[in-house]
Scaffold this active site. Structure first.
Site, mmCIF file in Angstrom:
data_model
loop_
_atom_site.group_PDB
_atom_site.id
_atom_site.type_symbol
_atom_site.label_atom_id
_atom_site.label_comp_id
_atom_site.label_asym_id
_atom_site.label_seq_id
_atom_site.Cartn_x
_atom_site.Cartn_y
_atom_site.Cartn_z
ATOM 1 N N LYS A 35 -27.788 -15.629 73.762
ATOM 2 C CA LYS A 35 -26.633 -15.700 74.667
ATOM 3 C C LYS A 35 -27.063 -15.699 76.009
ATOM 4 C CE LYS A 35 -26.646 -10.697 73.859
ATOM 5 N NZ LYS A 35 -25.850 -9.560 73.028
ATOM 6 N N ARG A 131 -16.563 -1.091 70.461
ATOM 7 C CA ARG A 131 -16.292 -2.459 71.452
ATOM 8 C C ARG A 131 -15.458 -3.279 70.625
ATOM 9 N NH1 ARG A 131 -21.750 -5.338 73.463
ATOM 10 N NH2 ARG A 131 -21.644 -6.057 71.348
ATOM 11 N N TYR A 257 -32.804 -6.709 108.127
ATOM 12 C CA TYR A 257 -31.453 -5.980 108.489
ATOM 13 C C TYR A 257 -31.407 -4.378 108.464
ATOM 14 C CZ TYR A 257 -29.193 -10.449 107.415
ATOM 15 O OH TYR A 257 -29.188 -11.745 107.529
ATOM 16 N N MET A 305 -30.555 -12.706 101.609
ATOM 17 C CA MET A 305 -29.947 -13.419 100.860
ATOM 18 C C MET A 305 -31.011 -14.463 100.032
ATOM 19 S SD MET A 305 -26.681 -16.139 101.050
ATOM 20 C CE MET A 305 -25.361 -14.653 101.533
HETATM 21 C C1 PLP Z 1 -27.153 -9.365 72.191
HETATM 22 C C2 PLP Z 1 -26.911 -8.711 70.735
HETATM 23 C C3 PLP Z 1 -27.813 -8.498 69.901
HETATM 24 C C4 PLP Z 1 -29.261 -8.707 70.663
HETATM 25 O O1 PLP Z 1 -29.684 -7.516 70.999
HETATM 26 P P1 PLP Z 1 -31.303 -7.137 71.585
HETATM 27 O O2 PLP Z 1 -31.040 -5.858 72.257
HETATM 28 O O3 PLP Z 1 -31.534 -7.949 72.627
HETATM 29 O O4 PLP Z 1 -32.113 -7.304 70.504
HETATM 30 C C5 PLP Z 1 -27.644 -8.404 68.563
HETATM 31 N N1 PLP Z 1 -26.273 -8.308 68.290
HETATM 32 C C6 PLP Z 1 -25.293 -8.640 68.907
HETATM 33 C C7 PLP Z 1 -23.907 -8.343 68.540
HETATM 34 C C8 PLP Z 1 -25.435 -8.528 70.527
HETATM 35 O O5 PLP Z 1 -24.408 -8.897 71.229
#
Ligand code: PLP
Length: 365
Positions: A35, A131, A257, A305
């Site tokens: 992801k 969650r 700055y 920036m």
């Molecule tokens: C992001 C995620 C993972 C991976 O977690 P890490 O800490 O990066 O190993 C596994 N399961 C779910 C549901 C996640 O959202």
């Protein structure tokens, strides 16, 4: 767009890390989490490497991320962790959605019936993360009901740890026992044999009981852990940029700055092409080091920036065009994402996604 910073992504380190994970998990199925554009490393290239290494599944947050992988020709099974908006696309793109409640399952079933097809799904159970997912109290009954829905094939069950990275595993253990009990009950009641998975990277490395049928590592693939311990993994990302100006300032000169840094001596300042627009957090103002010619040099003044200033007075030579390492190694010195994250009170994940997703990527090895 090339803003000056380059993210060099080392495919061989990625291969090494997935092999280490496989060994550690005694060759359990691996659901490789890609992801957020593979935590800033570029999901298409990363997925290609992981698929070639035999990753059993890839996991993304949203359908659009999966579409990008499919359009690039990646055929590995893909689990969609959080998207509840587009079940038709799951059929079209051959994706496996994670179902978070009965409403999701009804939507899948409706689409399945329309198409006269069956879609495999994994069902999420909330064992304490608070969650998403079925509430544990009613999860067994809900899964039993969902498993009777036409066109819905319950292929897996998952849950997520909220603190598997802590030394104190009390709560993680509670979550795990709850999940195990539910998996056993559901397996018994439904006669299905779902793939049960819960272990994120932290659990893979410090909670082996949690490995179950499959593991879901993310950050470990990229060479890091939540807490900074690296478990013998190799960092995959290196961020470099260039010196674009070198200037000598007399003592008493303010830099950047708000004049938060004022030179105390005749000072050589290197201006580098990297700023907060490149994901280099403004909290690194007067609070980070970079590598130039193999030496650590301090960031001075506010991060701008597009630019950041370094005090390079201690270096014998420095010239316009010199390579600057923001993250990674140079001539035996190294700056890790864990070091950067500790400086600004965050976690390596945020360092990697911030820098990686805004730099021009180059793949090596
Ligand atoms: C992001 C995620 C993972 C991976 O977690 P890490 O800490 O990066 O190993 C596994 N399961 C779910 C549901 C996640 O959202």
């Amino acid at each position: 767009m090339n803003r000056g910073a380059v993210a060099e992504i080392d495919r061989s380190a990625l291969r090494y890390n997935i092999c280490s994970i496989r060994e550690r998990t005694n060759h359990r199925a691996i659901i490789a989490v890609v992801k957020a554009d593979a935590y800033g490393h570029g999901s298409v290239e990363v997925a290609r490497v992981l698929a070639a290494q035999g990753a059993d599944y890839l996991a993304v947050a949203f359908v659009e991320e999966a579409r990008t992988l499919r359009e690039a020709g990646i055929e590995t099974r893909i689990l969609v962790l959080f998207d509840r908006s587009d079940y038709p696309a799951c059929f079209d793109l051959n994706l496996i959605p994670v179902i978070h409640d009965k409403k999701d399952a009804v939507a899948v079933s409706n689409e399945s019936r329309k198409r006269r097809k069956t879609l495999p799904v994994h069902i999420k159970i909330d064992t304490g993360m608070g969650r998403m997912g079925l509430r544990a109290e009613s999860a067994a009954d809900d899964v039993l009901e969902i498993s009777t829905f036409e066109g819905v094939m319950v292929e897996g069950l998952l849950s997520h740890f909220s603190e598997a990275d802590l030394d104190d595993k009390t709560f993680a253990l509670q979550q795990l026992s709850l999940f195990r009990r539910l998996c056993a009950k559901i397996t018994e009641q439904t006669g299905l044999a779902p793939v049960c998975h819960m272990a994120n990277s932290a659990a893979v490395f410090s909670f082996p009981d949690a490995m179950l049928n499959a593991v879901r590592p993310g950050i470990a693939l990229y060479g890091y852990s939540c807490d900074g311990g690296e478990h013998g993994l190799l960092p995959v990302m290196k961020i470099t940029t260039r010196v674009i100006a070198v200037r000598i300032l007399p003592a008493g000169s303010p830099v950047s700055y708000a004049r938060t840094f004022v030179t105390k001596r005749t000072t050589r300042i290197a201006v580098v092409a990297l700023g907060y627009a490149d994901g280099f957090n403004r909290l690194f103002s007067n609070n980070a080091e970079m590598l130039v010619r193999g030496q650590r040099v301090p960031v001075v003044g506010r991060v701008c920036m597009d630019l950041t200033m370094l005090d390079v007075t201690e270096l014998e030579h420095v010239a316009e065009g010199d390579e600057v390492v923001v993250l990674g190694a140079q001539r035996g010195q190294a700056i890790m994402a864990s070091e950067l994250s500790q400086r600004i009170g965050t976690i390596p994940y945020e360092i990697l996604t911030s820098l990686g997703n805004r730099s021009k990527r180059e793949y090596v090895h």
